[in-house]
Design a protein around this motif. Structure first.
Motif, PDB file in Angstrom:
ATOM      1  N   GLY A   1       0.790  -1.222   0.000  1.00 57.57           N
ATOM      2  CA  GLY A   1       0.000   0.000   0.000  1.00 57.57           C
ATOM      3  C   GLY A   1       0.825   1.276   0.000  1.00 57.57           C
ATOM      4  O   GLY A   1       0.282   2.371  -0.077  1.00 57.57           O
ATOM      5  N   LYS A   2       2.153   1.126   0.093  1.00 54.49           N
ATOM      6  CA  LYS A   2       3.007   2.327   0.092  1.00 54.49           C
ATOM      7  C   LYS A   2       3.511   2.607  -1.322  1.00 54.49           C
ATOM      8  O   LYS A   2       3.620   1.703  -2.139  1.00 54.49           O
ATOM      9  CB  LYS A   2       4.205   2.130   1.034  1.00 54.49           C
ATOM     10  CG  LYS A   2       3.794   2.006   2.503  1.00 54.49           C
ATOM     11  CD  LYS A   2       4.999   1.758   3.391  1.00 54.49           C
ATOM     12  CE  LYS A   2       4.567   1.479   4.830  1.00 54.49           C
ATOM     13  NZ  LYS A   2       5.679   0.897   5.625  1.00 54.49           N
TER      14      LYS A   2
ATOM     15  N   ARG B   1       0.025   8.527  -1.925  1.00 52.66           N
ATOM     16  CA  ARG B   1      -0.993   7.757  -2.622  1.00 52.66           C
ATOM     17  C   ARG B   1      -2.247   8.591  -2.889  1.00 52.66           C
ATOM     18  O   ARG B   1      -2.865   8.482  -3.945  1.00 52.66           O
ATOM     19  CB  ARG B   1      -1.349   6.483  -1.843  1.00 52.66           C
ATOM     20  CG  ARG B   1      -2.329   5.598  -2.574  1.00 52.66           C
ATOM     21  CD  ARG B   1      -2.466   4.244  -1.942  1.00 52.66           C
ATOM     22  NE  ARG B   1      -1.392   3.339  -2.296  1.00 52.66           N
ATOM     23  CZ  ARG B   1      -1.404   2.545  -3.373  1.00 52.66           C
ATOM     24  NH1 ARG B   1      -2.417   2.566  -4.196  1.00 52.66           N
ATOM     25  NH2 ARG B   1      -0.399   1.745  -3.625  1.00 52.66           N
TER      26      ARG B   1
ATOM     27  N   LYS C   1      -8.613   4.264   1.631  1.00 47.90           N
ATOM     28  CA  LYS C   1      -8.591   5.619   2.180  1.00 47.90           C
ATOM     29  C   LYS C   1      -8.295   6.640   1.070  1.00 47.90           C
ATOM     30  O   LYS C   1      -8.942   7.692   0.989  1.00 47.90           O
ATOM     31  CB  LYS C   1      -7.527   5.726   3.278  1.00 47.90           C
ATOM     32  CG  LYS C   1      -7.505   7.084   3.914  1.00 47.90           C
ATOM     33  CD  LYS C   1      -6.438   7.219   4.987  1.00 47.90           C
ATOM     34  CE  LYS C   1      -6.412   8.637   5.542  1.00 47.90           C
ATOM     35  NZ  LYS C   1      -6.069   9.654   4.518  1.00 47.90           N
TER      36      LYS C   1
ATOM     37  N   ARG D   1      -4.957   1.336   2.609  1.00 48.19           N
ATOM     38  CA  ARG D   1      -4.409   2.571   2.038  1.00 48.19           C
ATOM     39  C   ARG D   1      -5.066   2.921   0.706  1.00 48.19           C
ATOM     40  O   ARG D   1      -5.304   4.086   0.405  1.00 48.19           O
ATOM     41  CB  ARG D   1      -2.889   2.448   1.847  1.00 48.19           C
ATOM     42  CG  ARG D   1      -2.101   2.576   3.131  1.00 48.19           C
ATOM     43  CD  ARG D   1      -0.603   2.663   2.817  1.00 48.19           C
ATOM     44  NE  ARG D   1       0.165   2.991   4.006  1.00 48.19           N
ATOM     45  CZ  ARG D   1       0.638   2.093   4.861  1.00 48.19           C
ATOM     46  NH1 ARG D   1       0.412   0.806   4.653  1.00 48.19           N
ATOM     47  NH2 ARG D   1       1.312   2.462   5.936  1.00 48.19           N
TER      48      ARG D   1
END
Ligand SMILES: [Mg+2]
Length: 235
Positions: free
Chosen positions: A44-45, A146, A179, A176
């Protein structure tokens, strides 16, 4: 037109550690650092955020943009062979069939919303010939955040859809992704082929979540419902 923005790792493919190994090699070559990825959770990074984290945590350096770019240049060089030779590389269940079907359906516009830098995304997807399905996207080379990447992908998709979409949704495997989708004002579809379960994806706010993408009929049915909800909330 329904705009679907796909994440890559854990959503479309698993690279079998090719990304991690390439970053490790880049730090080894440039800084003599061993096992750069040890203890780092990349899910997710974005690529530049992961590189920054390694600089700060492992080298005690607050990196410049130039230093981050230099690492990512070496990373991409290594990634070509790492992806080609990765034994654990695989396309996740249903992805080939689903993309083929969506690609032939003029109701859908397919893009990417990924933390991978664009060159890395292309290398990872090209091994399985998946790159050709995506006409635009937001990438880790656009921003370290992101949220910004997703917003850029949404904006590019809207432009292609003449700002009149029936749905805009991000499809991803981590909270992530979810969001970032919501922060960009679009829906989030979770898929539990990464490190998070369907329940965890629902708990982090996904409008829908799938175990995987293998049931195309179910996917279409749920996307249709989501699209109706989208149009209701926007009218
Ligand atoms: Mg992912």
């Amino acid at each position: 037109m329904k705009i679907l923005l796909f994440d890559i790792d854990g959503t479309l493919i698993l690279s079998g550690g090719a990304g991690d190994r390439s970053l490790t090699k880049a730090f080894e070559r440039l800084y003599g650092l061993q096992r750069a990825m040890q203890g780092i959770k990349p899910a997710g990074k974005t690529d530049p955020a992961i590189v920054r984290e390694i600089f700060v945590r492992k080298l005690n350096i607050e990196p410049t943009d130039e230093q981050i770019k230099e690492v990512l240049d070496v990373y991409v060089e290594c990634l070509v062979d790492e992806v080609k030779n990765s034994k654990g590389y695989r396309v996740l269940p249903g992805v080939h069939e689903l993309l083929e079907k969506l690609d032939g359906d003029r109701d859908f516009l397919l893009g990417l919303a990924t933390g991978n830098i664009e060159r890395g995304a292309r290398i990872k997807l090209s091994r399985a010939d998946l790159w050709r399905y995506f006409s635009f996207g937001g990438f880790g080379s656009d921003s370290e955040e992101r949220d910004v990447i997703v917003r850029m992908a949404v904006e590019r998709g809207l432009r292609l859809a003449d700002y009149d979409p029936e749905l805009v949704a991000v499809i991803g495997d981590t909270p992530r992704d979810i969001k970032a989708a919501h922060d960009a004002g679009v829906f989030a579809v979770g898929v539990a082929t990464g490190p998070y379960s369907v329940d965890e994806l629902y708990n982090s706010g996904a409008e829908i979540a799938f175990e995987d993408l293998s049931d195309i009929g179910d996917f279409y049915k749920k996307i249709k419902v989501l699209s109706e909800k989208w149009q209701k909330t926007r009218s």
